[in-house]
Design an enzyme around this catalytic site. Sequence first.
Site, short mmCIF file in Angstrom:
data_model
loop_
_atom_site.label_atom_id
_atom_site.label_comp_id
_atom_site.label_asym_id
_atom_site.label_seq_id
_atom_site.Cartn_x
_atom_site.Cartn_y
_atom_site.Cartn_z
N TRP A 327 0.84 -1.21 0.00
CA TRP A 327 0.00 0.00 0.00
C TRP A 327 0.87 1.25 0.00
O TRP A 327 0.51 2.27 -0.60
CB TRP A 327 -0.90 0.00 1.23
CG TRP A 327 -1.74 1.24 1.39
CD1 TRP A 327 -2.98 1.47 0.87
CD2 TRP A 327 -1.41 2.42 2.14
NE1 TRP A 327 -3.43 2.72 1.24
CE2 TRP A 327 -2.48 3.32 2.02
CE3 TRP A 327 -0.30 2.80 2.90
CZ2 TRP A 327 -2.48 4.57 2.63
CZ3 TRP A 327 -0.29 4.04 3.50
CH2 TRP A 327 -1.38 4.91 3.37
N HIS A 328 2.03 1.18 0.67
CA HIS A 328 2.88 2.35 0.79
C HIS A 328 3.58 2.72 -0.52
O HIS A 328 3.98 3.88 -0.68
CB HIS A 328 3.93 2.14 1.89
CG HIS A 328 3.39 2.31 3.27
ND1 HIS A 328 2.70 1.31 3.93
CD2 HIS A 328 3.43 3.36 4.12
CE1 HIS A 328 2.34 1.75 5.12
NE2 HIS A 328 2.77 2.99 5.27
N GLY A 329 3.75 1.80 -1.41
CA GLY A 329 4.41 2.16 -2.65
C GLY A 329 4.63 0.97 -3.56
O GLY A 329 4.71 -0.17 -3.10
N PHE A 481 2.01 8.51 -1.16
CA PHE A 481 1.34 7.24 -0.98
C PHE A 481 -0.16 7.33 -1.21
O PHE A 481 -0.84 6.34 -1.20
CB PHE A 481 1.60 6.70 0.44
CG PHE A 481 3.07 6.61 0.77
CD1 PHE A 481 3.98 6.13 -0.16
CD2 PHE A 481 3.54 7.04 1.99
CE1 PHE A 481 5.32 6.07 0.12
CE2 PHE A 481 4.89 6.98 2.29
CZ PHE A 481 5.79 6.49 1.36
#
Length: 481
Positions: A327-329, A481
Amino acid sequence: MLFNSAEFILLFLPVVLVIYHALPHRGQNIFLVLASCVFYASWDWRFLLPLLFTTGVDYQISLKLAESVRRGEPQQVRKRWMQLSIALNLGLLGFFKYANFFAQSAVDAGRLLGLDWSLPVMEIVLPVAISFYTFQAMSYTIDVYRGELHPCDSFWDFFLAVLYFPHLVAGPIQRASTLLPQVIRPRTMQRDVVIEGLHLMLWGYFKKVYIADNLTPWVDAAFRAGATPDTATVVTGVLAFTFQIYCDFSGYTDIARGVARLMGFEFTLNFRLPYFATNPSDFWRRWHISLSSWLADYLYKPLGGNRGSRWMTCRNLMITMLLGGLWHGAAWNFVLWGFYHGLILVLHRLAQPALERIGQRFEAMPSLWLTLRIATMFLMTCYGWLLFRATSLEQIASMTHLLLVPQGGFDWAPLGEVLKLVAPLLLVQWVQWRTGELYFSRLLWGGRLRGAPLRVTGYAVMAYLCLFLGGQPQSFAYFHF
């Protein structure tokens, strides 16, 4: 438009506040939707298109879910509507954020197998904060499907709950069950709430502008692509990033919560002294709480949570953290970071009986045992941030080797400079930890530091450091993000 820009501080926010407080309740909501669109479009007006599409889809589907209940249709009908919402939300997120990542990963995997192939790379511009508003809108539809929330009848009220500019770009991720009631009912302003909002903003700016931005040179020296740091530079860089990412993100959260309070809104707490965590589970109850709780409620628990066997619980933890990392990248270091946190969560759960036995041996020295647990978790967290910040898997391997096999001239002077910068934060957070008062404003205004001269001096020092000794302005890390 950045919270730490003159454009926001001197123009956008004052104008919004003046007009907002001059309008009646319904007018306030409509105006805030329009102001939020202007705020978000300041990066690129095209970013509004996926945002409005996501919000509009979930608003309509929530009404379809309610209509299905009124008609007495079978649950399967409502389930299909919910699945459509999830598919559209994740499909949009996947296209913008992960299409090129998975395409390039497929090409790399093929080359390992001896296949010389290529896939087209699209020039996709990632809309700011698409992960935040996607999760927020999607959770609303799921809650309506579950019967935990009645769908909002007002188009403007729902759009404001999703688009409200303080939390739009980097959270905290607001549940509709918490924010919608505040949107629907008239908001009243109270002096103490306004003062607390201003305090939160000042503390947030101090963490971001003075601490986080000033730490940037040491972080870049260690993590810059092509850099050849020694062990001292790596240690300094990792420690600097550990506090940079915290001060940057929690600083944004404090500013967002403070701005919201100036308009009568209350946001959920997003950080609870995370570097005082005693174990991996405790860390995720303290760090980015709005995301942690979202993953727990909409991913970990639906997978089975800890209701099954020990193996199933460990599997659920690992899946949750892997997807949380992704999800963060769209990069493998984020996946590795998620795997790392999943692994230490699993190991902690498996080692819990042994840790309890060790703790019993420290019954005569509980403070020592507590300190050891905090220090151990802090070091594990620092290594996790190395994985998070690294620019490549090769850099992770190189830095890990330098930590295990020290090399270089061992110039520790930069480390001292980093510690000087974070000393004010450490002092305040130690007092917060000891007193249990998490609100910096209450700590100064109504807590133990009651003297007006002392408070004014503290505010003046923070303002001076931000204005005259702040670092080179940087965008907020979680905007990406």
